[in-house]
Enzyme design. Sequence first.
Site, PDB file in Angstrom:
ATOM      1  N   GLY A 104       0.770  -1.238   0.000  1.00 33.86           N
ATOM      2  CA  GLY A 104       0.000   0.000   0.000  1.00 33.86           C
ATOM      3  C   GLY A 104       0.802   1.289   0.000  1.00 33.86           C
ATOM      4  CG  ASN A 155       1.332   3.682  -5.758  1.00 35.30           C
ATOM      5  OD1 ASN A 155       1.667   4.749  -6.273  1.00 35.30           O
ATOM      6  ND2 ASN A 155       1.939   2.529  -6.032  1.00 35.30           N
ATOM      7  NE  ARG A 159     -12.514 -13.674 -10.634  1.00 38.20           N
ATOM      8  CZ  ARG A 159     -11.417 -12.958 -10.414  1.00 38.20           C
ATOM      9  NH1 ARG A 159     -11.466 -11.642 -10.511  1.00 38.20           N
ATOM     10  NH2 ARG A 159     -10.287 -13.526 -10.119  1.00 38.20           N
ATOM     11  CG  LEU A 179     -11.779  -3.843 -11.191  1.00 39.79           C
ATOM     12  CD1 LEU A 179     -12.162  -2.370 -11.085  1.00 39.79           C
ATOM     13  CD2 LEU A 179     -11.784  -4.490  -9.818  1.00 39.79           C
ATOM     14  CG  ASN A 204      -4.520  -0.015 -12.196  1.00 39.00           C
ATOM     15  OD1 ASN A 204      -4.240  -0.253 -11.029  1.00 39.00           O
ATOM     16  ND2 ASN A 204      -3.973  -0.681 -13.207  1.00 39.00           N
ATOM     17  CG  HIS A 227       0.723  -1.284 -15.365  1.00 37.70           C
ATOM     18  ND1 HIS A 227       0.489  -2.530 -14.832  1.00 37.70           N
ATOM     19  CD2 HIS A 227       1.636  -1.453 -16.355  1.00 37.70           C
ATOM     20  CE1 HIS A 227       1.229  -3.411 -15.489  1.00 37.70           C
ATOM     21  NE2 HIS A 227       1.933  -2.795 -16.410  1.00 37.70           N
ATOM     22  CG  ASP A 277     -10.837  -0.484 -20.691  1.00 35.33           C
ATOM     23  OD1 ASP A 277     -10.133  -1.358 -20.142  1.00 35.33           O
ATOM     24  OD2 ASP A 277     -10.603  -0.059 -21.842  1.00 35.33           O
ATOM     25  CD  GLU A 278     -15.806  -2.631 -20.059  1.00 33.79           C
ATOM     26  OE1 GLU A 278     -14.933  -2.017 -20.737  1.00 33.79           O
ATOM     27  OE2 GLU A 278     -16.864  -2.107 -19.672  1.00 33.79           O
ATOM     28  CG  ASP A 324      -2.503  -3.535 -16.469  1.00 35.97           C
ATOM     29  OD1 ASP A 324      -3.030  -3.003 -15.480  1.00 35.97           O
ATOM     30  OD2 ASP A 324      -1.752  -4.523 -16.382  1.00 35.97           O
TER      31      ASP A 324
HETATM   32  C1  GRF Z   1       2.856  -0.758  -7.776  1.00 33.38           C
HETATM   33  O1  GRF Z   1       4.044  -0.957  -8.481  1.00 33.38           O
HETATM   34  C2  GRF Z   1       1.709  -0.507  -8.715  1.00 33.38           C
HETATM   35  O2  GRF Z   1       2.074   0.176  -9.870  1.00 33.38           O
HETATM   36  C3  GRF Z   1       1.272  -1.903  -9.067  1.00 33.38           C
HETATM   37  O3  GRF Z   1       1.414  -2.643  -7.884  1.00 33.38           O
HETATM   38  C4  GRF Z   1       2.408  -2.023  -7.051  1.00 33.38           C
HETATM   39  C5  GRF Z   1       1.740  -1.735  -5.744  1.00 33.38           C
HETATM   40  O4  GRF Z   1       2.636  -1.221  -4.798  1.00 33.38           O
HETATM   41  N1  GRF Z   1      -0.068  -1.899  -9.605  1.00 33.38           N
HETATM   42  P1  GRF Z   1       2.081  -0.554  -3.475  1.00 33.38           P
HETATM   43  O5  GRF Z   1       1.194  -1.614  -2.805  1.00 33.38           O
HETATM   44  O6  GRF Z   1       1.304   0.663  -3.849  1.00 33.38           O
HETATM   45  O7  GRF Z   1       3.280  -0.244  -2.657  1.00 33.38           O
END
Ligand code: GRF
Length: 207
Positions: free
Chosen positions: A15, A17, A68, A96, A110, A112, A144-145, A148
């Site tokens: 976590g 981010n 799910r 999702l 999101n 990535h 979206d569906e 990434d």
């Molecule tokens: C990040 O590299 C993000 O881009 C990817 O998963 C990782 C998550 O890291 N989707 P954190 O849990 O936010 O530290």
Amino acid sequence: MSTSGRVGILISGRGSNMVALIEAMQRGEIAAETAIVISNRPDAGGLARARALGVMTRVVDSGVVKPRKLHEQRVIELLREQRVDLVCLAGYMRLLSAGMVAEFRQRILNIHPSLLPAFPGLDAQRQALDYGVRFTGCTVHFVDEACDHGPIVLQAAVPVEPDDDEARLSARILEQEHRLYVRAVRLFFDQRLEIDGRRVTIAGGVS
Ligand code: GRF
């Protein structure tokens, strides 16, 4: 949308981010507050970090709540209950369904760790190293569906150094991720993002 926006953050892991977003909201850098953090894993390190920042957390354990569809329904109910305006995926390791994307149309972001459309899916930093690119980076996009795939909001390029391994490269990208995600969410709540097909226009330009 309420005057102060409400954000739901979905996590599966450490976590970092998520912390960057919560702290930016708490500093008033984003016109929104974190309404809830939801993890699909009870052992996600981010849960304790969110609680330490005073944010409500919930676990919908994907190892227990099956199938799910039911799991996702529970997540949607929590997000609805909290009247979230925006859902931020932050290391959320679940795809999702079209139903969830429709429920929060153009309201799920999101992050990535690559310059999409290069290296989607898992282990993006490893993929970049194996491919031998000189630059990779990170992307914030609407969800979206497809995995990434949705319209791109912001990207940051990061150089690949000759002696990089996956950990070093990931750390360099992560630093940029935290900044980029905060900027993207700020733009969302400043209502400066407009989606036209695949293209996202930023009112007033990227800043
Ligand atoms: C990040 O590299 C993000 O881009 C990817 O998963 C990782 C998550 O890291 N989707 P954190 O849990 O936010 O530290």
